[in-house]
Write a protein that holds these residues in place. Sequence first.
Motif, PDB file in Angstrom:
ATOM      1  N   ASP A 271     -25.571 -86.834 -26.874  1.00 36.46           N
ATOM      2  CA  ASP A 271     -24.749 -85.672 -26.758  1.00 36.46           C
ATOM      3  C   ASP A 271     -24.540 -85.793 -25.002  1.00 36.46           C
ATOM      4  O   ASP A 271     -24.742 -86.555 -24.291  1.00 36.46           O
ATOM      5  CB  ASP A 271     -25.397 -84.160 -26.975  1.00 36.46           C
ATOM      6  N   MET A 272     -23.304 -84.760 -24.814  1.00 33.20           N
ATOM      7  CA  MET A 272     -22.693 -84.733 -23.359  1.00 33.20           C
ATOM      8  C   MET A 272     -23.775 -84.878 -22.176  1.00 33.20           C
ATOM      9  O   MET A 272     -23.633 -85.503 -21.392  1.00 33.20           O
ATOM     10  CB  MET A 272     -21.655 -83.737 -23.222  1.00 33.20           C
ATOM     11  N   VAL A 273     -24.573 -84.059 -22.477  1.00 36.84           N
ATOM     12  CA  VAL A 273     -25.639 -83.861 -21.290  1.00 36.84           C
ATOM     13  C   VAL A 273     -26.298 -85.242 -21.055  1.00 36.84           C
ATOM     14  O   VAL A 273     -26.687 -85.580 -19.681  1.00 36.84           O
ATOM     15  CB  VAL A 273     -26.754 -82.603 -21.577  1.00 36.84           C
ATOM     16  N   GLU A 274     -26.771 -85.720 -22.278  1.00 34.81           N
ATOM     17  CA  GLU A 274     -27.548 -86.801 -22.078  1.00 34.81           C
ATOM     18  C   GLU A 274     -26.730 -88.177 -21.539  1.00 34.81           C
ATOM     19  O   GLU A 274     -27.025 -89.101 -20.817  1.00 34.81           O
ATOM     20  CB  GLU A 274     -28.004 -87.401 -23.717  1.00 34.81           C
ATOM     21  N   MET A 276     -24.046 -87.784 -19.525  1.00 37.58           N
ATOM     22  CA  MET A 276     -24.033 -87.633 -18.155  1.00 37.58           C
ATOM     23  C   MET A 276     -25.092 -88.128 -17.123  1.00 37.58           C
ATOM     24  O   MET A 276     -25.201 -88.368 -16.094  1.00 37.58           O
ATOM     25  CB  MET A 276     -24.094 -86.151 -17.561  1.00 37.58           C
ATOM     26  N   ARG A 277     -26.264 -88.464 -18.112  1.00 35.04           N
ATOM     27  CA  ARG A 277     -27.636 -89.137 -17.263  1.00 35.04           C
ATOM     28  C   ARG A 277     -27.972 -90.353 -17.505  1.00 35.04           C
ATOM     29  O   ARG A 277     -29.035 -90.833 -17.043  1.00 35.04           O
ATOM     30  CB  ARG A 277     -28.683 -88.101 -17.586  1.00 35.04           C
ATOM     31  N   SER A 299     -17.286 -84.663 -19.073  1.00 39.23           N
ATOM     32  CA  SER A 299     -16.778 -83.677 -19.687  1.00 39.23           C
ATOM     33  C   SER A 299     -15.285 -84.008 -20.345  1.00 39.23           C
ATOM     34  O   SER A 299     -14.621 -83.096 -21.433  1.00 39.23           O
ATOM     35  CB  SER A 299     -16.749 -82.409 -18.593  1.00 39.23           C
TER      36      SER A 299
ATOM     37  N   LEU B  57     -31.152 -78.170 -19.920  1.00 36.64           N
ATOM     38  CA  LEU B  57     -30.308 -79.146 -18.936  1.00 36.64           C
ATOM     39  C   LEU B  57     -28.729 -78.968 -19.114  1.00 36.64           C
ATOM     40  O   LEU B  57     -28.404 -78.898 -20.378  1.00 36.64           O
ATOM     41  CB  LEU B  57     -30.616 -80.548 -19.487  1.00 36.64           C
ATOM     42  N   ALA B  58     -28.004 -78.963 -18.179  1.00 35.34           N
ATOM     43  CA  ALA B  58     -26.599 -78.737 -17.914  1.00 35.34           C
ATOM     44  C   ALA B  58     -25.949 -79.195 -16.662  1.00 35.34           C
ATOM     45  O   ALA B  58     -26.959 -79.509 -15.704  1.00 35.34           O
ATOM     46  CB  ALA B  58     -26.350 -77.178 -18.120  1.00 35.34           C
ATOM     47  N   PRO B  69     -21.525 -78.065 -21.772  1.00 34.78           N
ATOM     48  CA  PRO B  69     -22.339 -78.734 -22.667  1.00 34.78           C
ATOM     49  C   PRO B  69     -23.863 -78.480 -22.107  1.00 34.78           C
ATOM     50  O   PRO B  69     -24.058 -78.195 -20.846  1.00 34.78           O
ATOM     51  CB  PRO B  69     -22.414 -80.443 -22.252  1.00 34.78           C
ATOM     52  N   ILE B  70     -24.899 -78.347 -23.045  1.00 35.98           N
ATOM     53  CA  ILE B  70     -26.333 -77.699 -22.800  1.00 35.98           C
ATOM     54  C   ILE B  70     -27.300 -78.467 -23.669  1.00 35.98           C
ATOM     55  O   ILE B  70     -26.849 -78.494 -24.828  1.00 35.98           O
ATOM     56  CB  ILE B  70     -26.044 -76.364 -22.730  1.00 35.98           C
ATOM     57  N   THR B  71     -28.281 -78.840 -23.051  1.00 34.44           N
ATOM     58  CA  THR B  71     -29.218 -79.266 -24.011  1.00 34.44           C
ATOM     59  C   THR B  71     -30.483 -78.347 -23.579  1.00 34.44           C
ATOM     60  O   THR B  71     -31.005 -78.237 -22.501  1.00 34.44           O
ATOM     61  CB  THR B  71     -29.629 -80.868 -23.553  1.00 34.44           C
ATOM     62  N   TRP B 106     -35.501 -78.834 -29.914  1.00 34.45           N
ATOM     63  CA  TRP B 106     -34.533 -79.637 -29.062  1.00 34.45           C
ATOM     64  C   TRP B 106     -33.303 -79.480 -29.744  1.00 34.45           C
ATOM     65  O   TRP B 106     -33.110 -79.693 -30.767  1.00 34.45           O
ATOM     66  CB  TRP B 106     -35.029 -81.546 -29.025  1.00 34.45           C
ATOM     67  N   SER B 108     -28.720 -79.870 -28.585  1.00 36.42           N
ATOM     68  CA  SER B 108     -27.667 -79.885 -27.663  1.00 36.42           C
ATOM     69  C   SER B 108     -26.484 -79.283 -28.348  1.00 36.42           C
ATOM     70  O   SER B 108     -26.345 -79.400 -29.588  1.00 36.42           O
ATOM     71  CB  SER B 108     -27.290 -81.579 -27.352  1.00 36.42           C
ATOM     72  N   PHE B 109     -25.675 -78.476 -27.585  1.00 31.69           N
ATOM     73  CA  PHE B 109     -24.262 -78.010 -28.080  1.00 31.69           C
ATOM     74  C   PHE B 109     -23.560 -77.584 -26.778  1.00 31.69           C
ATOM     75  O   PHE B 109     -23.902 -77.837 -25.830  1.00 31.69           O
ATOM     76  CB  PHE B 109     -24.699 -76.610 -28.754  1.00 31.69           C
ATOM     77  N   ARG B 110     -22.468 -76.807 -27.206  1.00 34.31           N
ATOM     78  CA  ARG B 110     -21.595 -76.267 -25.945  1.00 34.31           C
ATOM     79  C   ARG B 110     -21.280 -74.822 -26.224  1.00 34.31           C
ATOM     80  O   ARG B 110     -21.256 -74.315 -27.448  1.00 34.31           O
ATOM     81  CB  ARG B 110     -20.306 -77.077 -26.136  1.00 34.31           C
TER      82      ARG B 110
END
Lengths: 314, 259
Positions: A271-274, A276-277, A299, B57-58, B69-71, B106, B108-110
């Motif tokens: 997913d996006m946050v992952e 980004m890392r 993003s 995490l964001a 996005p946020i996890t 766990w 992840s979504f937005r």
Amino acid sequence: MTLSRRAVLATGLAATAAPRVWAKPRLEYALKPRQVADGLWMLEGSTEYFTFENGGNIVNVAFAETDAGAVIFDSGPSRRYAEELRKLVSEMVPRGIAAVVNSHHHPDHFLGNQVFTDKPIHALEETKAQVALHGDGYADNMYRLVGDWMRGTEAVPPNTVLSSNDLTIGGRSFSAVPLGGHTQADLMILDRATGTALTGDLAFLDRTPTTPDADLPRWRESLDYIASLEPKGIVPGHGPFDTEGRSLVQTRAYLDWLDGALTDAAEDGLDMVEAMRIDMPDEFAALGAQPQEFERSVSHLFGEYERAALPEVN
Amino acid sequence: MYKTLFAAMLIATPALALDDPKVTLDDPYRTGMLGYLQKQILDDPSQITLDPRVKVLAPEAAEDSFHVPITVDARGIENVERIALFVDYGPIPHILDYYPGEAEAWLSFRFKIDQATPVRAAVQTTDGAWYLGGTAIDAAGGGCAAPAAAYASDDWEERLGKVRARMWPKTGRVRVIVDHPMDTGLADGIPVFTIQALDFKGLDGKKMARIKLYEPVNEDPTFSLRFAEGALTAPLQVSGRDNNGNEIEATIPFNGAIR
């Protein structure tokens, strides 16, 4: 304790005599032009992201001397910047300012326009439309990002739409090439006399390319086209003057890596946050404004990559 | 006189505490909102602590206020029953509730952000205790009160409820995107229009996970779930409905060959 009127008065006087900590020195960009070709100067911005310290001076602006006065390429991030720019160019070029050109609609490249409304401000039609649409929003966001440097800045769209690939001003002839990919419309200017390409943000050097409006395949085609012109020198949108074509190669390499990295992340189910890392190769991690710009790119771009990776199931 | 004053203080102290939650936490973000949120969203639990095992995490700044996005990762906590996500500052603080069921703790979504704010995850275990984590996100804002981008196209109704999904059995990942405007009701003349819940089940009907969505979840909600490696051995059904009664039904195919 009861406060006597005298005590109150004394306190008031003491406060007046105290140093006025809010009276900061006047903000100044202290622009330093560097000559990069015959009759062509560049004002090099920092390779950082926008901060309260740099006041948005992260962009390259250039100007060329012609018989009718100077032609200024991009007007900078703020009214204050453009006022300093106008004063400096007027002092250096005896005939003053003939015209301004906007390479594209991103805020650091056109928010100085309001200082030049008495001159022709040339741009592509789509750039004019995008400034009209998003300009106020950009100005608001710039106040948030750099603060008081922006005081009095208002978004003013370019006033002259380019209708030809030839732009001749005061006897100096430029190719004005409509390209795209960094944004919907990116204008590249080639100064025919010196063979210098002013690429706007199609080329970056030692600074991470930005992608809020990017179309990566089109961007890469534009880079190929600029390379095919074999310019003698390149004024990139951000980063130092380039005589070896490094900005074209580096920008291309970063876009290629970005495309591959986002494809892999989406195919691996991240997913996006992952995304980004993920680990970045050293050569790209070392570019200016990282890792913020890569995170911003995720993003901007990841939504399309994940849609491509997830099939419709109903 | 002192006696009278003392008596008055004794009476005054409980009155001052009427608005306080049962447990007052030492909020690292000091927004002044946490006690209120404990009461409004978590029903004022008597057992709640700040816990670094609840990781939110964001990105530091929201580049796109409509899709932040946020996890949340609470895999360090066992027996998780529910994860509530909410913000301190925003017109609708409660984003969603996740009931991981057979999945890992766990998600992840937005979501749509309206201004800079802490985002919190409160994790409830089966014994009723709550554990709280969070992160701060800077934002230019304005994500809640604008019309959905879908309305710029004329075929959004045909796309409504379309599901894109895929599972990665080897890594236990499941990803799903449901096309839906997720209107908050805060944009002029556009009433609330949201998916209310998404259920993940096995083909035999076994409940695997459940997400309850509220208005702040982004347009075209996008979720990533994680199961233990090797736990996914068959297709998953995803089903749900929105507040207008539209049904969402899809089967996520099992494909052990994909990565």
